[in-house]
Design a protein around this motif. Structure first.
Motif, PDB file in Angstrom:
ATOM      1  N   UNK A 181       0.644  -6.517 -43.410  1.00  0.00           N
ATOM      2  CA  UNK A 181       1.110  -5.269 -44.002  1.00  0.00           C
ATOM      3  C   UNK A 181       1.854  -5.548 -45.307  1.00  0.00           C
ATOM      4  N   UNK A 182       1.365  -4.942 -46.380  1.00  0.00           N
ATOM      5  CA  UNK A 182       1.987  -5.043 -47.694  1.00  0.00           C
ATOM      6  C   UNK A 182       2.482  -3.647 -48.059  1.00  0.00           C
ATOM      7  N   UNK A 183       3.775  -3.472 -48.131  1.00  0.00           N
ATOM      8  CA  UNK A 183       4.347  -2.142 -48.348  1.00  0.00           C
ATOM      9  C   UNK A 183       4.866  -2.018 -49.772  1.00  0.00           C
ATOM     10  N   UNK A 184       4.173  -1.196 -50.564  1.00  0.00           N
ATOM     11  CA  UNK A 184       4.578  -0.995 -51.954  1.00  0.00           C
ATOM     12  C   UNK A 184       5.340   0.284 -52.188  1.00  0.00           C
ATOM     13  N   UNK A 185       5.800   0.918 -51.126  1.00  0.00           N
ATOM     14  CA  UNK A 185       6.487   2.206 -51.247  1.00  0.00           C
ATOM     15  C   UNK A 185       7.700   2.120 -52.168  1.00  0.00           C
TER      16      UNK A 185
END
Length: 215
Positions: A181-185
């Motif tokens: 999971x890569x979270x760019x939020x």
């Protein structure tokens, strides 16, 4: 055992009004040559899982399959992504300052100076343009921001200088699988605001957060 590695990027829903900080990416593209893992949080004795000689850019927001490979059962607290240092992203809205625009793709040179240790142990020099580098993610690295050297492995426990933090280790057991999971939020910003680093009058992307989620 055959273990399928997936990529999933999650991000918050679009905010209701424009701003200069805390914007979301509509896409986030990386060109990945290799993916390697280690049973050591210091990223020693790497095992290469994916090896692509001529990869294309993949949008990590579209849940791409990175590839598959063989891994023995165990816990892997380090993952290394060998990739182009030219990261591409598109803001999901136009910032107040106007440097981030909806639908306009930005290219970020994430390693324009210094050096990076690649998966095979060789060292490459970072310079302007397209360079092949290795990004180190480890549970012992504590940095989640741009102040650390992400392109060289951590050397100590709770290392704040090398590598980016990996929120949870990859666990391989039986026929289990996991999502990377890569979270760019909220990681896109207009530097005119003064609240994010980068060149003046530019649209920047701060480092996402990284973790594994067991399925």
């Amino acid at each position: 055992m055959k273990y399928l590695l997936l990529a999933l990027t999650v991000f918050a829903s679009q905010i209701s009004s424009a701003a200069d900080l805390g914007l979301d990416p509509a896409n986030l593209k990386l060109k990945v040559y290799k993916l390697a893992v280690s049973t050591s949080a210091l990223c020693t004795n790497l095992t290469t899982v994916i090896d692509e000689s001529a990869p294309d850019y993949m949008d990590f927001l579209s849940n791409p399959t990175l590839g598959s490979g063989l891994l023995t059962n165990g816990t892997y607290p380090c993952i290394v992504i060998e990739m182009s240092d030219q990261v591409k992203f598109t803001p999901d809205e136009t910032s107040d300052g106007g440097n981030c625009s909806t639908g306009v793709e930005e290219t970020l040179d994430v390693c324009s100076s210094g050096a990076s240790k690649l998966v095979d142990g060789t060292t490459t020099t970072c310079a302007s343009g397209d360079n092949r580098v290795a990004m180190y993610l480890s549970t012992t690295s504590t940095s989640t921001g741009g102040g650390a050297d992400a392109f060289n492995p951590p050397t100590t426990t709770s290392d704040s200088s090398n590598g980016f933090n990996l929120g949870s280790a990859l666990t391989v057991s039986g026929t289990s699988s996991a999502k990377f999971v890569v979270n760019g939020s909220g990681k896109v910003c207009d530097t005119d605001d003064g609240g994010c680093s980068g060149s003046a009058n530019s649209c920047e992307l701060a480092p996402p957060t990284f973790t594994f989620v067991q399925l």
